[in-house]
Motif scaffolding. Structure first.
Motif, PDB file in Angstrom:
ATOM      1  N   ASN A 118     -22.462   6.269 -12.894  1.00  0.00           N
ATOM      2  CA  ASN A 118     -21.964   7.631 -12.653  1.00  0.00           C
ATOM      3  C   ASN A 118     -20.629   7.941 -13.347  1.00  0.00           C
ATOM      4  OD1 ASN A 118     -20.449   5.912 -11.149  1.00  0.00           O
ATOM      5  ND2 ASN A 118     -21.215   6.626  -9.165  1.00  0.00           N
ATOM      6  N   LYS A 119     -20.226   7.080 -14.273  1.00  0.00           N
ATOM      7  CA  LYS A 119     -18.968   7.370 -14.978  1.00  0.00           C
ATOM      8  C   LYS A 119     -19.173   7.381 -16.491  1.00  0.00           C
ATOM      9  CE  LYS A 119     -17.168   3.858 -12.877  1.00  0.00           C
ATOM     10  NZ  LYS A 119     -16.316   2.755 -12.469  1.00  0.00           N
ATOM     11  N   GLY A 120     -20.421   7.476 -16.904  1.00  0.00           N
ATOM     12  CA  GLY A 120     -20.692   7.416 -18.349  1.00  0.00           C
ATOM     13  C   GLY A 120     -20.467   6.015 -18.883  1.00  0.00           C
ATOM     14  N   ARG A 165     -13.247  20.079 -23.084  1.00  0.00           N
ATOM     15  CA  ARG A 165     -13.899  18.847 -23.552  1.00  0.00           C
ATOM     16  C   ARG A 165     -15.051  18.437 -22.640  1.00  0.00           C
ATOM     17  NH1 ARG A 165      -9.901  16.732 -26.649  1.00  0.00           N
ATOM     18  NH2 ARG A 165      -9.679  18.373 -28.142  1.00  0.00           N
ATOM     19  N   GLU A 166     -14.750  18.523 -21.334  1.00  0.00           N
ATOM     20  CA  GLU A 166     -15.770  18.124 -20.365  1.00  0.00           C
ATOM     21  C   GLU A 166     -17.035  18.933 -20.593  1.00  0.00           C
ATOM     22  OE1 GLU A 166     -13.835  15.207 -17.931  1.00  0.00           O
ATOM     23  OE2 GLU A 166     -15.875  15.926 -17.904  1.00  0.00           O
ATOM     24  N   ALA A 167     -16.806  20.234 -20.822  1.00  0.00           N
ATOM     25  CA  ALA A 167     -17.949  21.111 -21.011  1.00  0.00           C
ATOM     26  C   ALA A 167     -18.748  20.684 -22.227  1.00  0.00           C
ATOM     27  CB  ALA A 167     -17.464  22.545 -21.171  1.00  0.00           C
ATOM     28  N   SER A 215     -13.277  13.431 -21.237  1.00  0.00           N
ATOM     29  CA  SER A 215     -12.049  13.802 -21.913  1.00  0.00           C
ATOM     30  C   SER A 215     -11.382  12.545 -22.440  1.00  0.00           C
ATOM     31  CB  SER A 215     -11.117  14.498 -20.920  1.00  0.00           C
ATOM     32  OG  SER A 215      -9.811  14.449 -21.435  1.00  0.00           O
ATOM     33  N   TYR A 216     -10.797  12.655 -23.612  1.00  0.00           N
ATOM     34  CA  TYR A 216     -10.183  11.483 -24.232  1.00  0.00           C
ATOM     35  C   TYR A 216      -8.706  11.710 -24.525  1.00  0.00           C
ATOM     36  CZ  TYR A 216     -15.071  10.270 -24.649  1.00  0.00           C
ATOM     37  OH  TYR A 216     -16.382  10.005 -24.343  1.00  0.00           O
ATOM     38  N   LEU A 217      -8.099  12.531 -23.707  1.00  0.00           N
ATOM     39  CA  LEU A 217      -6.670  12.799 -23.902  1.00  0.00           C
ATOM     40  C   LEU A 217      -5.830  11.867 -23.040  1.00  0.00           C
ATOM     41  CD1 LEU A 217      -6.353  16.694 -23.884  1.00  0.00           C
ATOM     42  CD2 LEU A 217      -6.322  15.154 -25.832  1.00  0.00           C
TER      43      LEU A 217
HETATM   44  C1  LIG Z   1     -11.460   8.389 -21.476  1.00  0.00           C
HETATM   45  S1  LIG Z   1     -13.023   8.814 -20.986  1.00  0.00           S
HETATM   46  C2  LIG Z   1     -13.691   7.329 -20.391  1.00  0.00           C
HETATM   47  C3  LIG Z   1     -15.045   7.021 -21.003  1.00  0.00           C
HETATM   48  C4  LIG Z   1     -16.150   7.881 -20.546  1.00  0.00           C
HETATM   49  N1  LIG Z   1     -16.678   7.381 -19.307  1.00  0.00           N
HETATM   50  C5  LIG Z   1     -17.249   8.009 -21.573  1.00  0.00           C
HETATM   51  O1  LIG Z   1     -18.411   7.924 -21.218  1.00  0.00           O
HETATM   52  O2  LIG Z   1     -16.940   8.200 -22.719  1.00  0.00           O
HETATM   53  C6  LIG Z   1     -12.626   9.712 -19.526  1.00  0.00           C
HETATM   54  C7  LIG Z   1     -13.790  10.360 -18.878  1.00  0.00           C
HETATM   55  O3  LIG Z   1     -14.581   9.416 -18.217  1.00  0.00           O
HETATM   56  C8  LIG Z   1     -15.004   9.908 -16.944  1.00  0.00           C
HETATM   57  N2  LIG Z   1     -14.360   9.059 -15.924  1.00  0.00           N
HETATM   58  C9  LIG Z   1     -13.380   8.200 -16.110  1.00  0.00           C
HETATM   59  N3  LIG Z   1     -13.057   7.600 -14.965  1.00  0.00           N
HETATM   60  C10 LIG Z   1     -13.845   8.103 -14.031  1.00  0.00           C
HETATM   61  C11 LIG Z   1     -13.974   7.892 -12.640  1.00  0.00           C
HETATM   62  N4  LIG Z   1     -13.239   7.018 -11.987  1.00  0.00           N
HETATM   63  N5  LIG Z   1     -14.914   8.584 -11.987  1.00  0.00           N
HETATM   64  C12 LIG Z   1     -15.677   9.470 -12.627  1.00  0.00           C
HETATM   65  N6  LIG Z   1     -15.608   9.708 -13.945  1.00  0.00           N
HETATM   66  C13 LIG Z   1     -14.693   9.034 -14.642  1.00  0.00           C
HETATM   67  C14 LIG Z   1     -14.527  11.316 -16.878  1.00  0.00           C
HETATM   68  O4  LIG Z   1     -15.547  12.132 -17.335  1.00  0.00           O
HETATM   69  C15 LIG Z   1     -13.399  11.343 -17.826  1.00  0.00           C
HETATM   70  O5  LIG Z   1     -13.201  12.628 -18.371  1.00  0.00           O
END
Ligand SMILES: C[S@@+](CC[C@H](N)C(=O)[O-])C[C@H]1O[C@@H](n2cnc3c(N)ncnc32)[C@H](O)[C@@H]1O
Length: 761
Positions: free
Chosen positions: A591-593, A651-653, A658-660
């Motif tokens: 659930n976090k990608g 970005r989310e959309a 988000s990668y900031l």
């Molecule tokens: C820097 S990216 C991390 C990598 C991302 N999971 C991906 O698939 O590319 C940050 C994003 O990951 C997701 N994310 C990171 N930590 C999370 C958490 N604890 N719970 C839910 N989503 C999370 C959010 O969508 C966030 O905007």
């Protein structure tokens, strides 16, 4: 030979080839040893009693003298023949008689190196010097030295040397009759022959003798069974003689380290004396005659050869010669790491003990070759992995080319090297029992020193029944797509405020010392009386200990040496700049990608990676240069988070993530004295490294540190991610994004921590 056979074994006609090979070898040898002519000129005549008499072509009987079974030289008696063997054929004799016993446990061996390995592994290296006994493989008697073994062979087995025209035929299953005597030199019987030592033995199908290595069996076979039928009469190891059964060697082990009284009487020249004293009354049982080898060369060939061929073919994968020190050294000096050393040795010599690298390292140091791959914390610069997973492919060579050009984001055209790293389902056998499937060997495409694997756990709930190929097709954003992997952050040089440029230290060595280094003095002048993570004063110390582990408390900036310093990359005060050295894995979460986990244990304090991306400036007039080419305005006094939030939403959309990274959010203003007034954000949307896949956790195992390298301005510091605890292999890595929670739904947090705040931002 093993290499030839290994190559040949790829050929389906290998059996036939081996037959021919052995056949031609045998013919060559029989010609060299002079049997060929004899055999062609000889015929058999069957006696009434069933024995076979060898006749010459003209029908006459050959001379009754003793003939050496190897060179056919004639001797009038055993004495002459025995001496002849001790002088001329010692080499051949060892394949018929010379074996070894472990003096500690009395296990038997035919190869000295195998015995030594056994002693080292089972009993300890300290026994090596005293643990070798000579064993007669014909009758399993043990002796302290070679002379005693020779005396025994000559006295007890001398008839085995001769190529007799009339030799007693041994009835099936019955051992050759011998004169049993309680000889002084016969020490102990081998009471545990055949004890399973975990080492495979190769049994001669013709006489039952067992050998440690297949090449040894080959030598034995050549000497014992392609020359003379007499030697094939040597009793099998299983039919051992049981002399002095009651004497147990082990109890006498210590005593035996010096020769016993009776043994002392015998000297090396005793062989001759002993032999001369030997009675010549070797009574020949002429009721049974075996065929002379000279008559059987042609006829035995097929089945003997096919036996050997079969044995060789079935065992070829299992036995290889043991590497000598020189072999190990020559490989060790050219490898990049332990893993490639093991792989090179394995390819050549088969499976060897795992710690062979210690020996290799010792050999290198003995001859003054500098290596460091034997050290625990060594990371292979070529990225060799010791992964044993069947899904893993061989280590790939990293490309030399770093990020060169910027194809448009989302461009589906990959370079050749990228195809090389990214695999499709055809490359791995799909098997539901497998725990994970590696879908990309290195998402950095060779840009990192250590490959960053991308894996999919097959039991992940998201992909319960999908095959990797389908997963790859179903994913819109794969971890190696949609951005450019870079190992250095991208920052326009105009952003660096020259007033805040970090100068180089005055140290004149390749490794700075904390007592002299200006970076330590600078830190100490700003942060007085600070203690490290363990409460020890920081004054006069680098932020890293000798093992490159961070000791500085969180919240304070680290001043690393930089390119203006004279020190080299191994300076204790350059850790972040060495780049990624820890093995990491990008994987798919429920659930976090995508997320990142440790592909090896990471000790507390270890630098893991830098948050890398485009460094974007928040301008004084409130404008930031924006990745989506949108003009978003910000005013320093308050709207920063709102605008970031707007950006995040945007970005989310688009991608769901988000990668900031807000540098400002990491600055603890109570602890950090900032000189700069401009705020920056690191944007890993278009350019980034593995850190962009690290998720947020409210109870993180990584901490972020501001690391100043080029600039003293903490707003422009690098962001280093360090292990704040010991991290297990397979554990997901996470840090606290530290973002303020704004009104609205935000991003629900799935970190699973007990103290979860419920929202990422
Ligand atoms: C820097 S990216 C991390 C990598 C991302 N999971 C991906 O698939 O590319 C940050 C994003 O990951 C997701 N994310 C990171 N930590 C999370 C958490 N604890 N719970 C839910 N989503 C999370 C959010 O969508 C966030 O905007």
């Amino acid at each position: 030979m093993p290499q030839i056979l290994a190559e040949v074994s790829k050929n389906p006609d290998v059996g036939e080839f081996l037959l021919k090979l052995i056949s031609s070898e045998r013919e060559k040898l029989s010609h060299v040893w002079g049997f060929g002519t004899d055999s062609s000129n000889q015929m058999h005549s069957e006696n009434q009693d069933g024995s076979v008499m060898v006749l010459r072509e003209d029908g006459t009987h050959p001379s009754p003298g003793l003939k050496c079974k190897i060179c056919s030289q004639e001797f009038s008696d055993d004495q002459g023949l025995g001496l002849h063997w001790t002088e001329v054929h010692k080499k051949e004799v060892r394949w018929l008689f010379r074996g070894y016993s472990c003096a500690v446990c009395m296990d038997s061996f035919t190869n000295r190196r195998v015995l030594e390995r056994h002693v080292q592994e089972k009993h300890g290296a300290q026994y090596l010097q005293y643990s070798t006994l000579l064993r007669c493989i014909s009758c399993n008697s043990n002796f302290l030295n070679t002379d005693l073994l020779w005396q025994h062979i000559v006295s007890d087995h001398s008839r085995d040397f001769s190529l007799l025209d009339h030799v007693p035929r041994r009835p099936r299953g019955q051992s050759i009759k011998r004169t049993e005597r309680a000889s002084d030199e016969l020490l102990y019987d081998n009471h545990n022959l055949g004890k399973d030592d975990g080492l495979q033995k190769f049994t001669c199908r013709l006489c039952g003798m067992m050998f440690d290595l297949l090449p040894d069996l080959g030598h034995h076979h050549q000497v014992a069974h392609t020359n003379s039928g007499t030697v094939s009469d040597i009793p099998s190891g299983r039919e051992k003689y049981q002399f002095n059964r009651g004497r147990h060697y082990y109890s006498a082990f210590k005593k035996s380290l010096r020769p016993s009284g009776s043994l002392k009487k015998r000297t090396s020249s005793g062989v001759e004396k002993h032999f001369k004293a030997q009675s010549l009354d070797l009574s020949m049982d002429t009721s049974h005659i075996v065929e002379s080898e000279t008559t059987t060369l042609g006829r035995l060939l097929d089945f003997q050869c096919s036996d050997v061929a079969l044995t060789l073919f079935s065992k070829i994968q299992k036995t290889r010669p043991h590497p000598s020190n020189l072999d190990i050294l020559s490989i060790a000096r050219s490898v990049c790491c332990k893993t490639s050393l093991r792989a090179a040795l394995k390819a050549k010599y088969g499976i060897l003990p795992d710690n062979i690298f210690v020996k290799a390292a010792k050999l290198c140091s003995d001859v003054g070759i500098q290596i460091d791959w034997h050290q625990e914390e060594f990371f292979c610069p070529k990225g060799c992995k010791s992964r044993s997973s069947s899904n893993s492919l061989l280590p790939l060579q990293p490309t030399q080319v770093d990020f060169v050009m910027s194809p448009p984001i989302g461009d589906e055209i990959w370079g050749m090297d990228e195809y090389h790293y990214v695999l499709d389902s055809e490359h791995f056998g799909w098997n539901l029992k497998n725990e994970m499937v590696i879908v990309c060997e290195d998402v950095s495409f060779g840009r990192e020193k250590v490959p960053v694997v991308c894996a999919i756990d097959v039991d992940a709930k998201e992909f319960p029944y999908m095959k990797p190929g389908e997963i790859l097709q179903s994913e819109n954003s794969l971890p190696w797509q949609g951005f450019h992997y870079v190992t250095k952050r991208l920052m326009d040089s105009s952003l660096v405020d020259s007033e805040n440029t970090m100068v180089g230290c005055a140290c004149s060595h390749a490794h700075c010392s904390p007592e002299e280094c200006d970076h330590v003095s600078l830190f100490d002048s700003i942060y007085e009386n600070l203690v490290d993570l363990h409460g020890v004063p920081m004054r006069g110390r680098f932020a890293y200990d000798e093992n490159s582990k961070v000791i500085l408390q969180e919240g304070y900036p680290i001043y690393e040496c930089n390119s203006s310093c004279t020190c080299d990359a191994s300076c204790q005060n350059k850790v972040l700049q060495r780049g990624l050295l820890v093995k990491l894995e990008v994987f798919r979460t429920e659930n976090k990608g995508w997320a990142v986990r440790a592909a090896e244990p990471i000790p507390q304090g270890t630098f893991v990676c830098e948050y890398i991306g485009e460094v974007l400036k928040m301008k004084d007039d409130g404008a930031i240069r924006h990745v989506e080419r949108l003009e978003i305005y910000w005013n320093f006094s308050g709207a920063f988070h709102k605008l970031i939030r707007k950006l995040l939403d945007l970005r989310e959309a688009k991608s769901g993530s988000s990668y900031l990274f807000e540098i400002t959010s990491q600055i603890d203003r109570e602890r950090v004295q900032t000189t700069g007034t401009t705020a920056y954000v690191i944007d890993a949307t278009r350019y980034g490294n593995v850190s962009r896949f690290i998720n947020h956790s409210c109870s993180p195992n990584l901490s972020t540190r501001l690391v100043s390298v080029e600039s003293k301005d903490c707003q422009l510091a690098h962001i280093g991610l360090f292990a704040n605890q010991d991290i297990l292999m397979g554990e997901e890595l996470a840090y606290d994004y530290g973002q303020k929670l704004l009104p609205g739904d935000g991003c629900p947090c799935h970190c699973g921590a007990k103290n979860c705040r419920g929202r990422v931002y």
